[in-house]
Scaffold this active site. Structure first.
Site, PDB file in Angstrom:
ATOM      1  N   GLU A 179       0.818  -1.217   0.000  1.00 52.02           N
ATOM      2  CA  GLU A 179       0.000   0.000   0.000  1.00 52.02           C
ATOM      3  C   GLU A 179       0.855   1.271   0.000  1.00 52.02           C
ATOM      4  O   GLU A 179       0.683   2.134   0.879  1.00 52.02           O
ATOM      5  CB  GLU A 179      -0.915   0.027   1.224  1.00 52.02           C
ATOM      6  CG  GLU A 179      -1.820  -1.168   1.353  1.00 52.02           C
ATOM      7  CD  GLU A 179      -2.496  -1.256   2.716  1.00 52.02           C
ATOM      8  OE1 GLU A 179      -3.561  -1.873   2.811  1.00 52.02           O
ATOM      9  OE2 GLU A 179      -1.938  -0.702   3.695  1.00 52.02           O
ATOM     10  N   GLU A 347      -6.602  -8.399   0.249  1.00 50.84           N
ATOM     11  CA  GLU A 347      -6.998  -8.214   1.645  1.00 50.84           C
ATOM     12  C   GLU A 347      -8.510  -7.997   1.695  1.00 50.84           C
ATOM     13  O   GLU A 347      -8.991  -6.870   1.706  1.00 50.84           O
ATOM     14  CB  GLU A 347      -6.233  -7.057   2.292  1.00 50.84           C
ATOM     15  CG  GLU A 347      -4.744  -7.351   2.447  1.00 50.84           C
ATOM     16  CD  GLU A 347      -3.997  -6.312   3.262  1.00 50.84           C
ATOM     17  OE1 GLU A 347      -4.665  -5.439   3.861  1.00 50.84           O
ATOM     18  OE2 GLU A 347      -2.754  -6.366   3.295  1.00 50.84           O
TER      19      GLU A 347
END
EC number: 3.2.1.-
Length: 786
Positions: A179, A347
């Site tokens: 990320e 995720e």
């Protein structure tokens, strides 16, 4: 040796299409003697892939001292874990950082590195940030940091390379960082980064300006008389011109891109399996900058995404979250289709919540495949605990309601994951079927940053979470109005791509670039149908007067400032033909020109215009999601679709049955969802075929989703339709699942008789189509073709 490729929405491993059904097991948080048990539980849940981080500071606790074999701690035995996963038949996705996030100390960056080289830390406008924050942000492009990352890679890459699938191991993908979003500071405009390598004369900020603008451009854009780039300092407050603030935001995205490129090129020299990345920037509309950069620099990166809705609180995924997930999957589909890489949610929240209601978990998980993401990894599938000294957010615990707990117990959503994983990896043609919406929403990227910042310098509210993306937002209204939609980037999308849709919705603030305004003009002129609200843009990207769209449409939206404080906004009633006093919030602006279609009292606040070959609906108010007995907001959406000739390929007799049609070559699956949770029943018509015929409706007793097959064929036999999910078709046996009703209707062609196991036939009719109604006490039943 093996080969890992991809085609369409799926990975291709040794020539065979594979749908990823994965779960995250962080081996360094689970006792080594429990690894096998946990992996076997993952296999029991229908999973074929295990995902894990490799934490730099765990494997190099002291500078130059590496442990990948468990010599200093059994949970450092990366080699042993990879060999066990391989032995048990799992694919492995591995994430070696350098930053892993993971609610782990420093996100994996070693303390010894930060202590020895504090100059690598990102800075605020007034100097260093507190050192004790949970993820101390680092200046990505600092040469000292990159040198240290290179040394980490020199140590860990040989281990990874040995266990690549192409070398006979289990690893099918390696990820870049985690990320990359400037350690999540990208959401705040002035928190970072003011490190000297950025702000110094000739630094990165100055370099970026020179690459993107002439001085004349900047004089006009920033409203200053600059003689040299060095005169243009980094912004530190909202007193700066808005275009400069947006450029500062884009500059930080560029630094992330440069950092990712550095890592990618390092990995590409070592690995011949897909190199991946999760959610660059942690933004959505800004992804355009990342995908454009990838194309320009020939970076072959698989971009993953993620879905989180209840961080450290009880699960909260009900119908009012559908708008956000339609939006995020829409913009994700838009980019990965162009990139040609398989979509994967790495995720998908299955933990980090106080509790997870299994019906809400099902709604989240089951909606992803019809929205274009058949490859799903559940995070965090296996709970664990943090070794002392490495904890971050959670103290000792790293079991926050995972499907498999620290003690090996199974929680209620384990079964939800098992059912969906088995269906997605075995259902005939399901993973390859595509959603093809007739409606698109057009997104203008600079607005995303203004929403994040809470910027208040415009006439229109920038609170897009409230009016567009959130629980009450327009996108949830569209989703709950049975209006599947794509999301397109208005700066990137071509005119031909826009014209492939029957209707385009655009949310406008005060400004919009000249190029985009002109594109929308041409879109309508060439036959497109536009809905734009709650105003028309009056300025271009430099905040100079420009209103080509307004001028073309011949419509004027009155000027009145929207209110931001929720205690001060208005609650007003807008009416239209068949719509009596529909509630709208905040300022309602008058609309002059065109045919009035919506009114505040006697004042027109919405207009319909035909221009060129197309049409436009201009609204001076915000449409939001409200549910009530009168159901006016959905009725208004349906009214606008009818006005512009938009017809879906399906109809429902119960508007609370939400349908997403997925189409393949000659067949389809309809994802039919009950998002609200109360019992509902109704009929569906798909391309003229109304079902069911024998039953009095499709029953959905609770929150959940069925994948109904239409025209699924094998040889001479066809499932004309079914009101249950087709899980598997093996030989002459079809396995169905219906957990939302005890009765299912199956229609078959090319079959004279069948035998049912797990239920009994209670009604039927024969002829060209053999129809049977099966009463089944459990969720699963089998139909054997005789």
């Amino acid at each position: 040796m093996g080969k890992v490729e991809f085609s369409g929405k799926r990975y291709v491993i040794d020539g065979e299409p594979v749908t990823i059904a994965g779960g995250t097991l962080q081996f360094f948080r689970v006792p080594a003697d429990a690894w096998k048990d946990r992996l076997l539980k993952m296999r029991e849940a229908g999973l074929n892939t295990v995902d894990t981080y490799v934490a730099w500071n765990w494997h190099e606790p002291e500078k130059g001292s590496f442990d990948f074999k468990g010599e200093t701690h059994p949970q450092r035995n990366l080699v042993g874990f990879l060999e066990l996963a391989d032995e048990l038949g799992f694919y492995v996705i591995i994430r070696p950082g350098p930053y892993i996030c993971g609610e782990w100390r420093n996100g994996g960056i070693p303390d010894w590195l930060i202590d020895e080289h504090p100059e690598i830390l990102a800075k605020g406008p007034n100097g260093p940030l507190p050192r004790d924050i949970y993820y101390p942000p680092i200046t990505y492009l600092h040469p000292t940091y990159l040198e240290a990352v290179g040394e980490w890679y020199n140590a860990v890459f040989p281990v990874i390379r040995k266990y690549l699938y192409t070398n006979g191991g289990p690893i099918i993908s390696v990820s870049i960082d985690d990320e990359p979003s400037y350690w999540e500071t990208i959401f705040q405009p002035f928190l970072t980064d003011y490190n000297e390598i950025i702000t110094k004369p000739g630094g990165l900020w100055e370099k970026w300006l020179e690459q993107n603008y002439t001085l004349e451009d900047l004089r006009r854009r920033y409203k200053g008389d600059f003689k040299d780039y060095s005169e243009i300092k980094v912004p530190t407050s909202f007193s700066e011109p808005l275009p400069k603030l947006i450029d500062w935001h884009h500059f930080k995205l560029w630094m992330i891109n440069e950092y990712v490129r550095w890592i990618y090129e390092r990995m590409a020299r070592e690995f011949d399996v897909p190199i991946s990345i999760l959610d660059p920037y942690l933004l959505q509309v800004a992804w355009r900058h990342f995908f454009t950069y990838m194309r320009e620099h020939n970076l072959k990166i698989h971009v993953w995404t993620e879905f989180w809705y209840s961080f450290y609180r009880s699960s909260d995924f009900k119908e009012d979250k559908l708008g956000h997930i339609y939006y995020k999957t829409g913009i994700y589909r838009y980019h990965v289709r162009k990139a040609g890489t398989p979509p994967l949610s790495i995720e998908t929240q299955s933990s980090l919540a106080h509790t997870i209601d299994p019906t809400e978990a099902e709604l989240l998980y089951s909606i992803l495949p019809p929205l274009g993401i058949p490859n799903i990894n559940y995070y965090l599938f296996v709970g664990g605990e943090n070794p002392e000294g490495y904890e971050s957010h959670n103290g000792i615990t790293w079991d926050v309601y995972s499907p498999v707990g620290l003690d090996g117990s199974e929680r209620p959503h384990f079964g939800v994951i098992k059912a969906l994983s088995e269906t997605m990896t075995s259902a005939e043609g399901l993973a390859d079927a595509e959603l093809r919406p007739k409606v698109a929403v057009g997104l203008y990227e600079p607005y995303e940053a203004l929403n994040l910042w809470g910027y208040e310098g415009l006439e229109e509210s920038t609170d897009l979470n409230e009016y567009l993306l959130g629980e009450r937002g327009l996108f949830t209204l569209l989703a709950m109005s049975n209006t599947p939609f794509d999301a397109v980037d208005l700066e990137d999308v071509t005119l031909d791509e826009l014209l492939s849709y029957d209707q385009l919705w655009v949310y406008s603030l005060d400004f919009m670039s000249r190029e985009v305004q002109d594109k929308l003009v041409e879109f309508v002129a060439r036959g497109g149908n536009l809905v734009i609200l709650p105003m028309l843009p009056r300025y271009d990207e430099n905040l100079e007067p420009y209103s080509s769209l307004k001028d073309f449409l011949g419509v004027e939206v009155e000027r009145e400032k929207a209110r931001r404080n929720p205690r001060l906004i208005q609650f007003l009633s807008v009416s239209a033909e068949g719509i009596d006093r529909m509630l709208v919030r905040n300022t309602v602006r008058g609309v002059r020109g065109g045919e009035p279609i919506a009114f505040l009292g006697e004042k027109p606040v919405g207009a319909f215009v035909r221009k060129g070959g197309g049409s436009a609906v201009v609204l001076g108010f915000r449409l939001q999601y409200y549910t009530s007995h009168h159901d006016l907001h959905r009725k208004f959406v349906w009214k606008l679709k009818e006005l512009q000739g938009v017809r879906e390929d399906f109809e429902v007799t119960n508007p609370d049955m939400i349908v997403l049609p997925m189409e393949g070559k000659g067949y389809a699956y309809l994802a039919v969802t009950n998002p609200r949770g109360h019992p509902i029943k109704g009929r569906i018509s798909y391309r003229g075929l109304e079902v069911p015929v024998l039953l009095d409706g499709i029953e959905l007793k609770r929150r959940g989703t069925l994948y109904l097959p239409f025209g699924v064929r094998k040889g001479d036999v066809e499932v004309a339709y079914a009101t249950a999910t087709l899980v598997m078709w093996e030989g002459d046996v079809l396995t169905f699942r219906n957990h939302l009703s005890g009765h299912s209707e199956i229609a078959l062609k090319g079959v004279e008789s069948v035998k049912v196991s797990g239920g009994k036939i209670v009604d039927g009719s024969d002829g060209e189509v053999l129809r049977i109604v099966i009463e089944h006490p459990g969720e699963y039943f089998e139909v054997e073709l005789l």
